[in-house]
Scaffold this motif. Structure first.
Motif, mmCIF file in Angstrom:
data_model
loop_
_atom_site.group_PDB
_atom_site.id
_atom_site.type_symbol
_atom_site.label_atom_id
_atom_site.label_comp_id
_atom_site.label_asym_id
_atom_site.label_seq_id
_atom_site.Cartn_x
_atom_site.Cartn_y
_atom_site.Cartn_z
ATOM 1 N N PRO A 707 0.819 -1.215 0.000
ATOM 2 C CA PRO A 707 0.000 0.000 0.000
ATOM 3 C C PRO A 707 0.857 1.272 0.000
ATOM 4 O O PRO A 707 2.011 1.246 0.448
ATOM 5 C CB PRO A 707 -0.816 -0.113 1.295
ATOM 6 C CG PRO A 707 -0.201 -1.198 2.101
ATOM 7 C CD PRO A 707 0.660 -2.024 1.213
ATOM 8 N N ARG A 709 2.222 4.358 1.407
ATOM 9 C CA ARG A 709 2.412 4.853 2.762
ATOM 10 C C ARG A 709 3.577 5.835 2.769
ATOM 11 O O ARG A 709 4.443 5.776 1.904
ATOM 12 C CB ARG A 709 2.771 3.696 3.721
ATOM 13 C CG ARG A 709 1.692 2.630 3.884
ATOM 14 C CD ARG A 709 0.527 3.141 4.701
ATOM 15 N NE ARG A 709 -0.527 2.154 4.833
ATOM 16 C CZ ARG A 709 -1.630 2.121 4.087
ATOM 17 N NH1 ARG A 709 -1.823 3.021 3.120
ATOM 18 N NH2 ARG A 709 -2.551 1.212 4.282
ATOM 19 N N ARG A 742 3.739 4.386 7.767
ATOM 20 C CA ARG A 742 4.319 3.129 8.234
ATOM 21 C C ARG A 742 5.595 3.489 8.972
ATOM 22 O O ARG A 742 6.473 4.139 8.397
ATOM 23 C CB ARG A 742 4.629 2.215 7.041
ATOM 24 C CG ARG A 742 5.489 0.986 7.343
ATOM 25 C CD ARG A 742 4.696 -0.207 7.842
ATOM 26 N NE ARG A 742 3.589 -0.578 6.999
ATOM 27 C CZ ARG A 742 3.715 -1.384 5.920
ATOM 28 N NH1 ARG A 742 4.868 -1.910 5.593
ATOM 29 N NH2 ARG A 742 2.649 -1.674 5.199
ATOM 30 N N THR A 744 9.032 2.532 10.263
ATOM 31 C CA THR A 744 9.973 1.488 9.874
ATOM 32 C C THR A 744 11.404 1.885 10.208
ATOM 33 O O THR A 744 11.791 3.032 10.040
ATOM 34 C CB THR A 744 9.862 1.168 8.367
ATOM 35 O OG1 THR A 744 10.897 0.241 8.025
ATOM 36 C CG2 THR A 744 9.999 2.406 7.506
ATOM 37 N N GLU B 42 11.863 -6.683 10.976
ATOM 38 C CA GLU B 42 12.838 -5.619 11.228
ATOM 39 C C GLU B 42 13.390 -5.810 12.633
ATOM 40 O O GLU B 42 12.638 -6.102 13.563
ATOM 41 C CB GLU B 42 12.172 -4.241 11.159
ATOM 42 C CG GLU B 42 11.745 -3.869 9.762
ATOM 43 C CD GLU B 42 11.146 -2.465 9.699
ATOM 44 O OE1 GLU B 42 11.147 -1.759 10.724
ATOM 45 O OE2 GLU B 42 10.674 -2.103 8.612
ATOM 46 N N GLU B 202 -0.114 -5.016 8.405
ATOM 47 C CA GLU B 202 -1.305 -4.662 7.631
ATOM 48 C C GLU B 202 -1.328 -5.346 6.264
ATOM 49 O O GLU B 202 -2.377 -5.436 5.637
ATOM 50 C CB GLU B 202 -1.415 -3.137 7.451
ATOM 51 C CG GLU B 202 -0.316 -2.546 6.598
ATOM 52 C CD GLU B 202 -0.598 -1.103 6.181
ATOM 53 O OE1 GLU B 202 -1.756 -0.768 5.896
ATOM 54 O OE2 GLU B 202 0.362 -0.304 6.128
ATOM 55 N N GLU B 203 -0.182 -5.822 5.803
ATOM 56 C CA GLU B 203 -0.130 -6.477 4.498
ATOM 57 C C GLU B 203 -0.348 -7.982 4.617
ATOM 58 O O GLU B 203 -0.387 -8.691 3.617
ATOM 59 C CB GLU B 203 1.233 -6.216 3.843
ATOM 60 C CG GLU B 203 1.450 -4.763 3.497
ATOM 61 C CD GLU B 203 2.922 -4.436 3.256
ATOM 62 O OE1 GLU B 203 3.747 -5.353 3.166
ATOM 63 O OE2 GLU B 203 3.237 -3.237 3.188
#
Lengths: 800, 204
Positions: A707, A709, A742, A744, B42, B202-203
């Motif tokens: 998606p 993001r 997101r 990260t 991660e 979410e994926e």
């Protein structure tokens, strides 16, 4: 209204093999309404066993400028594509590896059968950009096109018409080339040079090497012992089908691979032994400090420098320039007083000095080595410098012209490589061409543009652009820098009198058109695709299914329009259709140049191979002749040598922005000066797995997988009270967007990433909700290449 | 019974999800329904040393569908016996018996069974049954641009690739005896529940 609903029922997102019988009745035309071009074969209803009627066709993956070219195996039942697989040739070795399609190709059915496919010609009824259109007939559409194009030619002249850059379709018959050919038959149009992808590397590479052909064939990567993937992310953006796989193989063959990138990209994870994050826009500082270490550790290849290079140090300067600043002077700080030490670079790049020192020594002492330059870092404020700095490192370590080495620069494939386009557009009678990124300038003030703006072929232009005919392109709005500025220009009918857009979908650019023409996909007409920058292959793409509704190929639209202008015979060379052209490309171009052993078209097409490949057993090495005998085979540079000091750039006379040796230049938007107090974060817009630029942004399979993001480091998020999945507002002086985030660890602190290509989707306040990074980017161009600098962005971000 | 399984090479997996989409295309799955997924892990941390980063995090990807376990908890937990082991040793769902209760999903440590909202029944990877009985690979395997997936008789794969069956954050293999072999990414050895997480929930 009823008719519209029926269309949607046909093109709803799901085509189900189990619903096949129902589909076959739809395809007979009973539910379609008038004017539909899909199959009217009543026999299809008799098909009961769909498996028995399955056809399998091998074809090139629809080409959208992804940088790769892959083979698809397309399953068709009763005129509908039901499944897509990929290359299944038994042999899969390094000389001729399978051309396996990526997520984008494999998900193509969700684009092909998208309910939003354009179906009919449309004329604008609301304001430009409002998205209100009325259905018209093709006859009316051609009447309008004819009168607008001939009207502008009459009133202003041909140079007031522009067929812009566009890479949405690359099969020669679909794409902008037929429109360019037609315009050239009608007296020409304002042309452009360069691209949105490679502006700086395309212009800077020849200043060093006098050529763009600086890449060895990829099979040679197996000979390398050390590979620096610098801002290069082949696992995601491809840059040649199998480039990621070739790196895997090189690594298995013993090469150490290091990835330098602000983002821990898929390539950093899967292809590299080590990842080093670097602050965006500071790569040249890193490279300069590497040069400092290499000089101080005496790791330069002096024999190579003396024999092949010009401008490295005092003794190596070209005649007449002995007192100018050499590269060594710059690195040691002889003239500017600043030695480019690892400690100097550390503060700029955020990379520890010890790491810079270690990478410099590894690169210079592990021969042969590759420094592969990605393209993102040259789409920046001073993108020319990073190209020249990387190539300078390759030159001073003698990694050029040898197996396992790499010259850097654009790196078109040695030995000629693929043809980018074979469709003959003919020569353009309008002689002036503008740098591609300056098209909005040519709309605003074309007559004022001159060679100082990069205008080529003429001293000045006779006209501003008054009519745009955009084919397979989304640069009008979506892909150009600073959307808020661009749409202001597009909205003004005094500037642009008419805008025509041909596409598969109502893109953000199409919404600004006066006339929108529905184009079929590449599965729906014949075409041809070459490999890309790399590869020894050519694909034919047969017409696999019929164009639905009233869609037509770009070629067919242009041919029909050519009739109105009375140039049909010339345009079609006596009536050729798309397939005839493909036959001509194979028989008259490929068989006579690149692939003499390729079967004739008729035989090749009948064989259903989809692709012709030529295995590479002895990879060609770029610049080999020159490096072995520079006197006999001088380069096409002023000195005939590798110009570490460029005479051409010296003559440009702007040493602050166009230095003759590669220099680190602080960008105009940067995290170091006062403006950073207002906009403290750097933004980048990387090429994202689910899209090819803006193509596939409406593909549910790819976009559910990845998606859109904004990617934020946990440190920057927590400082602002932002949690994973929050809607956040991102803004700068040019515009704003609201997008889900997101959080990260794969992006460095101080940097956010908004993958480029998402469709601009403004709310009532003009805040983009689609996540298009160009709401934040600048229209400002680079000093020498006049290229786009769309990755040089500063922003701030807060919880929305 | 002979068992089929996957070799999942997390060293070379770039997380591109071509396998996921190839599976969706082959099985005509609605957007949102995925039988193969790619987990992004991660871990580690950034260390900011006065504007210079002296320590960086790490990441790796795991592509995972149904592992066609030898001791499948989903089969044990199914109240209607819809979930079963097939004649060729794969785990499959009898659509006529399934009531879509989702117990199998709760039981499965790999989150493999998914509700198909259109049919109201559970669905999952069938190992491309129609392909493997014709000696072809499942779609995902032949799709991988990095050639990071392999498939075959699990005993043969074990001889070729060894017997690692888990890395962080996958379940202990003793739970269900999954027919997979994992080639661990170098950074997976550093990962643990304390320093690492799944970044793309979410994926999934």
């Amino acid at each position: 209204m009823q008719e519209k609903n029926k269309d949607i029922s046909l093109f709803r997102s799901r085509i189900d093999r189990r619903n096949f019988v129902k589909w076959s009745s739809l395809a007979t035309g009973t539910l379609l309404g008038p004017g539909v071009l899909v199959s009217c074969d009543n026999k299809s209803q008799e098909i009961i066993d769909p498996v028995r009627e399955e056809r399998i066709i091998r074809t090139g993956c629809p080409a959208h400028n992804c940088g790769g070219k892959c083979l698809l195996k397309v399953y068709v039942q009763n005129g509908i594509i039901t499944r897509i697989e990929t290359d299944d040739r038994q042999k899969d070795d390094i000389s001729d590896p399978q051309l396996r399609a990526c997520i984008r190709g494999r998900s193509y059915r969700k684009r092909q059968y998208h309910p939003d496919r354009l179906k009919y010609p449309l004329v604008r009824t609301g304001e430009r950009g409002e998205g209100k259109f009325r259905k018209i007939s093709w006859d009316t559409a051609y009447d309008i096109m004819y009168s607008k194009i001939s009207g502008v030619i009459e009133k202003y002249g041909n140079s007031a018409i522009h067929v812009p850059y566009g890479t949405g379709s690359y099969t020669n018959t679909n794409g902008r080339w037929p429109a360019a050919r037609l315009m050239n038959l009608l007296g020409g149009s304002l042309g452009f040079y360069n691209s949105y992808s490679w502006a700086c590397i395309n212009i800077a590479t020849p200043t060093i090497f006098g050529t763009l052909e600086t890449g060895n064939q990829r099979q040679d990567w197996m000979n390398s012992r050390y590979i620096l993937m610098w801002g290069w992310n082949p696992a995601e953006m491809k840059d040649g089908t199998n480039s990621d796989y070739f790196i895997r193989k090189a690594r298995e063959n013993g090469a150490r691979v290091v990835c330098i990138d602000p983002r821990m990209s898929p390539s950093a994870v899967a292809l590299a032994d080590e990842w080093i994050p670097v602050r965006p826009g500071t790569d040249v500082a890193f490279m300069s400090a590497m040069a400092w270490v290499i000089i101080n550790e005496k790791l330069t290849d002096n024999e190579f420098i003396n024999k092949c290079c010009s401008g490295f140090d005092k003794s190596n300067m070209p005649e007449g320039y002995e007192n100018e600043e050499s590269y060594r002077d710059y690195i040691l700080g002889t003239m500017d007083g600043i030695p480019k030490t690892p400690e100097w670079a550390e503060k700029i790049t955020a990379v520890p000095a010890a790491t810079i020192r270690r990478i410099a020594i590894e690169y210079a002492s592990t021969k042969p080595a590759i420094l592969y330059q990605g393209y993102g870092m040259q789409r920046r404020a001073y993108g020319e410098q990073v190209v020249r700095a990387g190539a300078t490192l390759a030159a001073m370590t003698g990694n050029i012209g040898i197996p396992g080495g790499w010259a850097s620069g654009l790196a078109n494939q040695a030995g000629g490589g693929p043809f980018w386009t074979v469709f003959p557009s003919r020569s353009n009678p309008v002689k002036g061409t503008i740098p591609v990124y300056l098209w909005t300038e040519a709309v605003l003030r074309g007559k004022e543009l001159g060679p100082e703006h990069g205008l080529r072929g003429a001293d000045k232009l006779d006209n501003n652009i008054k009519l745009i005919w955009s084919v397979a392109s989304n640069i009008l709005v979506n892909q150009h820098g600073n959307i808020n500025r661009t749409i202001k220009i597009l909205k003004d009918p005094d500037l642009l009198e008419f805008i025509i857009v041909q596409d598969n979908f109502m893109t953000p650019s199409a919404k600004y058109a006066d006339l929108v023409l529905p184009v079929c996909t590449q599965f729906e007409t014949w075409g041809i695709e070459d490999g890309w920058k790399y590869g020894e292959e050519v694909f034919i793409t047969p017409k696999i299914v019929e164009p639905p509704f009233e869609t037509k190929s770009d070629y067919r639209i242009c041919a029909d329009l050519a009739k109105r202008f009375g140039v049909y015979d010339k345009f079609t060379e006596g009536g050729r259709d798309e397939k005839d052209w493909v036959a001509w490309f194979v028989d008259e171009i490929y068989r006579k140049t690149r692939f003499p052993d390729m079967p004739p078209f008729r035989k090749f097409a009948a064989g259903n191979a989809g692709v012709y490949t030529k295995p590479v057993y002895e990879p060609k090495i770029a610049l080999e002749e020159f490096t072995q005998n520079p006197r006999k085979y001088p380069l096409n540079t002023p000195s005939g040598k590798i110009e570490i000091f460029s005479i051409e750039l010296f003559k440009a006379g702007q040493p602050d922005e166009i230095p003759p040796v590669a220099k680190y230049i602080r960008e105009w938007d940067n995290p170091f000066d006062e403006k950073a107090e207002i906009f403290p974060l750097q933004a980048m817009g990387h090429h994202y797995n689910p899209r090819v630029h803006s193509t596939h942004d409406n593909n549910e399979w790819t976009m559910n997988a990845f998606p859109q993001r904004v990617f934020i480091n946990p440190a920057d998020a927590s400082e602002r009270g932002i949690k994973d999945g929050d809607l956040v507002k991102i803004w700068n002086e040019r515009g704003a967007m609201i997008l889900k985030c997101r959080i990260t660890r794969r992006i460095m602190p101080g940097v956010i990433d908004i993958p480029q290509g998402a469709w601009y989707d403004p709310d009532e306040e003009g805040v983009d909700r689609g996540g298009n990074v160009n709401i934040l980017t600048s229209e400002r161009w680079t000093p020498f290449a006049r290229g786009n600098a769309q990755h040089t962005i500063m922003v701030d971000i807060e919880k929305a | 019974m002979k068992r089929y399984g996957f070799h999942i090479d997390t060293v070379n997996c770039s997380g591109c999800k071509t396998c996921q989409v190839a599976c969706q295309d082959k099985n005509d799955l609605e957007p949102g329904l995925i039988w193969r997924k790619v987990i992004d892990i991660e871990g580690g941390k950034w260390h900011d040393d006065g504007g210079v980063f002296s320590e960086y995090p790490f990441a790796y990807h795991i592509s995972m569908a149904c592992n066609h376990c030898s001791d499948p908890l989903c089969v044990q937990s199914c109240p209607t016996q819809a979930m079963h082991v097939t004649d060729i040793g794969t785990v499959d769902i009898d659509q006529d018996k399934c009531i879509g209760c989702g117990y199998c999903t709760w039981a499965c440590p790999y989150d493999a069974p998914r509700l198909n909202h259109r049919s109201g029944r559970m669905s999952k990877c069938d190992l491309c049954y129609d392909k493997i009985i014709n000696n072809e690979n499942p779609s995902c395997v032949d799709a991988c641009p990095m050639r990071a997936l392999d498939f075959g008789d699990i005993d043969v794969l074990r001889e070729k690739y060894g017997d690692t069956r888990t890395i962080f954050p996958l379940a202990s293999p003793e739970l269900t005896e999954p027919n997979i072999i994992i080639r661990p990414h170098k950074d997976s050895l550093k990962a643990s529940g304390r320093n690492s997480l799944i970044a793309n929930r979410e994926e999934l």
